[in-house]
Structure formats: structure tokens, C-alpha cells
Design a protein around this motif. Structure first.
Motif, PDB file in Angstrom:
ATOM      1  N   HIS A  11      33.136   9.679 -50.070  1.00 52.50           N
ATOM      2  CA  HIS A  11      31.918   8.721 -50.093  1.00 52.50           C
ATOM      3  C   HIS A  11      30.718   9.476 -50.752  1.00 52.50           C
ATOM      4  CE1 HIS A  11      28.812   5.717 -48.967  1.00 52.50           C
ATOM      5  NE2 HIS A  11      28.237   6.772 -48.446  1.00 52.50           N
ATOM      6  N   LEU A  12      30.339  10.615 -50.527  1.00 52.85           N
ATOM      7  CA  LEU A  12      29.329  11.190 -51.029  1.00 52.85           C
ATOM      8  C   LEU A  12      29.594  11.577 -52.618  1.00 52.85           C
ATOM      9  CD1 LEU A  12      26.656  12.858 -51.102  1.00 52.85           C
ATOM     10  CD2 LEU A  12      27.801  15.017 -50.697  1.00 52.85           C
ATOM     11  N   CYS A  33      23.186  10.152 -46.967  1.00 56.69           N
ATOM     12  CA  CYS A  33      24.336  10.228 -46.375  1.00 56.69           C
ATOM     13  C   CYS A  33      23.964  11.604 -45.340  1.00 56.69           C
ATOM     14  CB  CYS A  33      25.227  11.159 -47.630  1.00 56.69           C
ATOM     15  SG  CYS A  33      25.979   9.722 -48.798  1.00 56.69           S
ATOM     16  N   LYS A  34      22.946  12.118 -45.603  1.00 62.30           N
ATOM     17  CA  LYS A  34      22.681  13.445 -44.489  1.00 62.30           C
ATOM     18  C   LYS A  34      22.164  12.618 -43.497  1.00 62.30           C
ATOM     19  CE  LYS A  34      20.057  17.427 -43.854  1.00 62.30           C
ATOM     20  NZ  LYS A  34      19.227  18.462 -44.534  1.00 62.30           N
ATOM     21  N   TYR A  44      29.762  14.880 -44.839  1.00 59.02           N
ATOM     22  CA  TYR A  44      31.216  15.411 -44.706  1.00 59.02           C
ATOM     23  C   TYR A  44      32.463  14.453 -44.321  1.00 59.02           C
ATOM     24  CZ  TYR A  44      27.447  18.982 -44.301  1.00 59.02           C
ATOM     25  OH  TYR A  44      26.314  19.719 -44.550  1.00 59.02           O
ATOM     26  N   ASP A  45      33.535  14.868 -44.703  1.00 62.00           N
ATOM     27  CA  ASP A  45      34.747  14.520 -44.070  1.00 62.00           C
ATOM     28  C   ASP A  45      35.275  15.523 -43.496  1.00 62.00           C
ATOM     29  OD1 ASP A  45      34.627  11.718 -45.399  1.00 62.00           O
ATOM     30  OD2 ASP A  45      35.956  12.363 -47.029  1.00 62.00           O
ATOM     31  N   THR A  96      27.437  11.071 -43.242  1.00 61.65           N
ATOM     32  CA  THR A  96      28.501  10.812 -43.964  1.00 61.65           C
ATOM     33  C   THR A  96      28.580  11.860 -45.213  1.00 61.65           C
ATOM     34  OG1 THR A  96      27.181   9.079 -45.353  1.00 61.65           O
ATOM     35  CG2 THR A  96      28.547   8.140 -43.395  1.00 61.65           C
ATOM     36  N   GLU A  99      22.853   9.490 -42.499  1.00 63.63           N
ATOM     37  CA  GLU A  99      23.947   8.660 -41.827  1.00 63.63           C
ATOM     38  C   GLU A  99      25.191   9.471 -41.345  1.00 63.63           C
ATOM     39  OE1 GLU A  99      25.223   6.239 -45.171  1.00 63.63           O
ATOM     40  OE2 GLU A  99      23.525   4.805 -44.899  1.00 63.63           O
ATOM     41  N   SER A 117      32.190  14.995 -48.332  1.00 60.77           N
ATOM     42  CA  SER A 117      32.846  13.753 -48.213  1.00 60.77           C
ATOM     43  C   SER A 117      33.317  12.938 -49.757  1.00 60.77           C
ATOM     44  CB  SER A 117      32.375  12.702 -47.325  1.00 60.77           C
ATOM     45  OG  SER A 117      31.175  11.967 -47.996  1.00 60.77           O
TER      46      SER A 117
END
Length: 565
Positions: free
Chosen positions: A100-101, A85-86, A92-93, A90, A88, A98
Motif C-alpha cells: 500500500h505504501l 500511513c504511519k 508495514y505488511d 499501514t 493509520e 507495505s
């Protein structure tokens, strides 16, 4: 009801009834937490206590370490998700972590690491704390969220104190992440003084009606679970409150701008006759809501030190290449002695933090309460992280520290805030001192204080004291032994020669500190509570000696060969 040592001491010292009773309640809660542990694992039998007060240094308790790396597939998967996620973008929102996370980590079992279920046992705390350091290297907020959830949120209250109904109802959701949890203790007028609670609940049919405001509550989510400390029939209790999916007429989440914890949800809670099923009350045979609160704090203190280690490793990793790249007067600054000192000091802070995390976690896994040891981990980790951020990393990077994307510029408030979490550092120094002297004070000083207080009421003469000499004899006998009978240290055979002197220095200092503590108590007697600075100085000295010894033993035990001659 028998008064606690602290309440008796405060009364004899002339403090007001309100202050004496308030301090006494907190001291009683501390005693009740002690009662949850076997005698051999209570504070009076802990490594630090025995190192200070016993005649023989507790070498075995210092040398035992359990080394854990995240080697289970579950832990590896969680680290991979965070790293992915880092990379990509993603994580954070906007500002917050996020969905997602959070969803991916929930599926991977991230929130259930400390939750015991019939088919999924919890991992050891040694594994958990070592894992948190690796998480913090990727994103400290993710590590902090897991620490809050598992240590001081609702996992520990339900796991440790919940009845079968509460465990069946809440542990599955706490494990799979559908019930992210928090612990609501702080109020606008209640922080270090935990007895100043205003939030209250009254029974109303099959429910409690909850009223009050909580402030600075981290990890609060709509649809989550929060353990609320409130007054019920005048006594602090804990209610497990299921947070609605939205604000209602009886419940509201309050939002405010806060510089620290910006990536997590840190909010206020407002309850107005909010209905909570009476089955959600955590009931204890002995103790109250403060007992529940105190129990989880030690786990949070170790986790804080683990998080600090991860953050400092990131700082160190940023300083080394910068020191090689940045030149002044034709030379890389890495060749400058000041920069070399900063890097060496930071490496030492990291190693000592890792030592305290491994040592304290091992004590927890063996069944110790770890009150003194966990306070050391918290205060050391938070103070080192502060110095690393301001005096080491920021000064090395210079003005670039304040650019967006820099570890200092983006996170300075988060790097300083742990000084306050799980007990403000100076207040914990006082708590450390209180826990260290309690048994000594009850045994030797309380009887003398009671006698002198009673004699004072009738203008005593020297002969009154002589006639009551037996009251003083236990302390006299203790002093004679301290002065004339040698204490036994350890023979650190096998230690690297460079470590032996450090070990002996720490051992001698710890064994001598009992006399120093007792002399301070003897000098100030019933006015000791007003000598906060003097107590804090001596407390920090003992903590630093303990950290030195733990670090030496960690270096000796580490499997990669630091104990080689």
C-alpha cells in the motif's frame, strides 16, 4: 598498460604480485572515475585537497551552501503519504514496508526524484538529500529504500553510463516505481576486496549466461531491476538484470534472517546460466564495472549522512520530554549536567551532519566528484548515529530503551549498520588517506622509490645517491617552501565572534596537515601500506578539522541568523 600509483607503490614495498595487482585494479578504477569529471572538479581540485596541499585556503569552496526545504508539491505529497500511513498503521505488511505504501509513493513520484526524463527532470541532489532527512524522521527504512534505488541501485548506472536504448527501456520504470532497483556487488568472498569477484557471464548467442551468487543485496524485488557486477572475459562489468516474477531454474532469491534492514528486502541472488540480453551490458569507453560501482557510492554516502541526521533528530525529540518527565531525587533529570551534555552533544552532531549533507550535496550539484568530502559525510554521520543511539539516547532512557516501540529497541541494528554500508568506516579512512596522498606521492615519492629500488639491486654507495640528486630536488624544493613560506588563510570577517576561533583553528590545522602527511610518507616510505593505524589516525584528524570548518561555515551561511553578532 601503465601501472597505477598504488600498484607501483605496493610492488616497490615488497608486496606479492597478487596483492599489488588487486590493489592496482581498484586504484585504476578510481582513476577512471576521476576521468569522468572535468579537471577543475576532480579530487586534486576539491576543497579538502586544496585545504591540505595548497598554499591558500579555498575559502569560497567552503562557504558556498544551497539551502533547500521540501517545498515542491511532489515532495510534500510524499511526506504526507508516509505520515498518513504511519498514523493509520499501514506502513508495514507484517515486518516489511507495505505494498500500500509503495504503490502510493510510486504514484506520487517518489522513486523518480533522481531520474531524468524528457518531461520530468530530476531534482537537484541538494533537494534530494534534504528531503531524505525529513523522510528519515518519519521512517528511516523508506529513506534508505529511496537512497538505494536512486544512488547505488540501477538509477545511477543507467542515467550516467547507459546508452540511449537502455535509458529508453529502463528509466521510465525506474521513475514510476515499477522497476525498484538494487546493485549487486557483494559476494560470499568479495566485500572490501572488490577484485575477488567470482560471478561471471559468458556470451551465448544473443544473450549472456550469468552464473554466481550475490549476498546482502538490499531492495531486491521480484519483477525489479538489479545491476550485477560480474566478470566478462576476465574483466569486471555491469549487467542490467531484469528480475523474474518468481524463482526459476536459472534464478533464485535466497532468504535469511538479518537483524538490520528488517523492513526492506535484503537477500541473496543465485544465478545458474541465467539468460540476460547482451543489450543489457553497460559499456564504457574507459573503465569497467568497478568504475560504475565507484561512481554511485558518493551519492549513497551523502544520503547515509542525511538519513543519520533524521534518525538523530527523532532521538533528540524523544530525549527532551523524557528528561523533563523523569525525576531522580526530586528533580527532573533534565537539570542534571550529564543529561544536558548528552542533549547538547546530540544537537551538535545533528547540526554538523546537516552541514556536511548541505555542503557535499552542493559540491555534487556543481559537478565535483566529492570523493574526500563524501567519505567525511559517511564516516561522520554513521559514527555519530552509533554514539547517539548507544551513549546518548539509550543511556538517557535507561531500560525502557529495550521495550517494543522504542526507537532504540526496535531499530538498534539499523542504527549501527551504517558503519558498514557504502564502505566500512576504517576502510574508508584508508581510502581517504590514499586519495589525499596520491598526487603528492606520484609527484615526489614514486620517482625516489623507483630510484632506490633500482639502486638496491646493485648495492648502492652514498655516491650513487649523490649522482642522482636531481631525483630528490623536487621534494626538497617543496619542503623548503613548506617550512619558510607562509600560507594564506582567510579572514573570517562577519563571522559570529564565537565562531572565529573555531574557524582559525580548523584552517591552521588543515594547512599544517600536509606536512604531517608528507612526514608520515617520508618516515615509512614504501612500508606505509602496513601502517594502517597511523594512517587512520591522521585521516580522522583531517576529517574532523574539515567537519569543524564546514559546520562553522554552515552556521555563518544559515539564513536564520546564526551569523548575527
Amino acid at each position: 598498460m601503465t601501472k597505477s600509483f598504488a600498484e607501483t607503490a605496493m610492488e616497490l614495498g615488497g608486496k606479492s604480485q597478487e596483492e599489488s595487482v588487486s590493489i592496482g585494479k581498484m586504484d585504476t578504477a578510481d582513476d577512471q572515475v576521476e576521468g569522468l569529471f572535468e579537471d577543475k572538479h576532480q579530487t586534486k581540485n576539491s576543497p579538502v585537497y586544496k585545504a591540505v596541499w595548497d598554499r591558500e585556503f579555498p575559502s569560497k569552496q567552503f562557504f558556498e551552501f544551497d539551502f533547500h526545504r521540501p517545498n515542491s508539491q511532489k515532495l510534500i505529497n510524499c511526506l504526507s503519504i508516509i505520515e498518513e500511513c504511519k498514523n493509520e498503521g499501514t506502513l508495514y505488511d507484517g515486518v516489511k514496508l507495505s505494498e500500500h505504501l509503495l504503490n502510493a509513493l510510486s504514484k506520487a513520484g517518489y522513486f523518480g526524484l533522481l531520474v531524468p526524463l524528457p518531461d520530468k527532470p530530476a531534482i537537484s541532489f541538494s533537494e534530494f538529500s534534504s528531503f531524505l532527512t525529513d523522510v528519515a524522521k518519519l521512517e528511516p527504512s523508506v529513506a534508505g529504500m529511496c537512497s538505494i534505488h536512486g544512488c547505488i541501485g540501477s538509477v545511477d548506472p543507467v542515467r550516467t553510463f547507459g546508452n540511449d536504448y537502455q535509458k529508453d527501456k529502463f528509466l521510465p520504470g525506474l521513475s514510476d516505481g515499477t522497476l525498484l532497483s538494487a546493485f549487486a556487488l557483494t559476494e560470499p568472498c568479495a566485500g572490501s576486496d572488490l577484485t575477488a569477484l567470482k560471478t561471471y557471464a559468458t556470451i551465448d548467442g544473443d544473450d549472456y549466461a550469468l552464473n554466481g551468487t550475490k549476498l546482502f543485496i538490499t531492495n531486491v524485488h521480484y519483477g525489479g531491476l538489479v545491476s550485477v557486477v560480474c566478470r566478462i572475459d576476465g574483466k569486471p562489468q555491469v549487467l542490467l538484470v531484469e528480475i523474474p516474477d518468481r524463482d526459476t531454474d536459472t534464478f533464485k532469491i535466497g532468504h535469511y534472517k538479518i537483524h538490520a534492514l528488517a523492513r526492506l528486502n535484503n537477500n541473496s541472488l543465485a544465478f545458474t546460466n541465467h539468460r540476460v540480453p547482451k543489450e543489457n551490458l553497460i559499456q564504457l569507453d574507459k573503465g569497467d564495472g568497478l568504475t560504475v560501482a565507484y561512481h554511485g557510492l558518493n551519492l549513497g554516502r551523502i544520503s547515509l549522512c542525511a538519513n543519520a541526521s533524521g534518525c538523530m533528530k527523532v532521538m533528540l525529540a524523544s530525549m527532551i520530554p523524557w528528561g523533563q518527565y523523569r525525576e531522580t531525587y526530586g528533580q527532573p533529570i533534565m537539570h542534571r549536567e550529564l543529561v544536558q551534555e548528552r542533549i547538547g552533544k546530540l544537537a551538535g552532531y545533528i547540526f554538523s551532519s546537516d552541514a556536511l549533507v548541505a555542503w557535499c550535496s552542493g559540491l555534487i550539484d556543481k559537478g565535483y566528484r566529492g570523493e574526500l568530502e563524501c567519505i567525511i559525510a559517511k564516516t561522520f554521520g554513521s559514527e555519530c548515529q552509533k554514539e547517539a543511539a548507544i551513549d546518548l539516547c539509550m543511556k538517557t532512557h535507561g531500560g525502557r530503551s529495550f521495550l517494543g516501540g522504542h526507537i532504540i529497541g526496535d531499530n538498534v541494528h539499523d542504527l549501527l549498520a551504517p558503519l558498514i554500508y557504502e564502505g566500512e568506516g576504517d576502510m574508508l579512512n584508508m581510502a581517504f588517506f590514499k586519495s589525499l596522498v596520491k598526487e603528492h606521492g606520484k609527484t615526489f615519492f614514486e620517482p625516489v622509490g623507483q630510484l632506490m629500488s633500482n639502486l638496491k639491486k646493485k648495492s648502492p654507495s652514498p655516491m650513487d645517491i649523490v649522482r642522482n640528486y636531481q631525483t630528490f630536488m623536487p621534494y626538497v624544493n617543496w619542503m623548503v617552501k613548506e617550512m619558510f613560506l607562509p600560507k594564506r588563510g582567510i579572514r573570517p570577517i562577519g563571522l559570529n565572534a564565537n565562531l572565529v576561533n573555531h574557524a582559525n583553528f580548523a584552517i591552521k590545522g588543515l594547512q599544517k596537515s600536509g606536512r604531517e602527511v608528507s612526514a608520515l610518507m617520508r618516515k615509512h616510505q614504501l612500508r606505509l601500506a602496513d601502517r594502517q593505524c597511523r594512517m587512520s589516525i591522521l585521516s580522522r584528524k583531517i576529517q574532523n578539522l574539515t567537519t569543524m570548518m564546514a559546520t562553522v561555515c554552515y552556521a555563518f551561511a544559515k539564513p536564520y541568523g546564526m551569523n548575527a553578532q
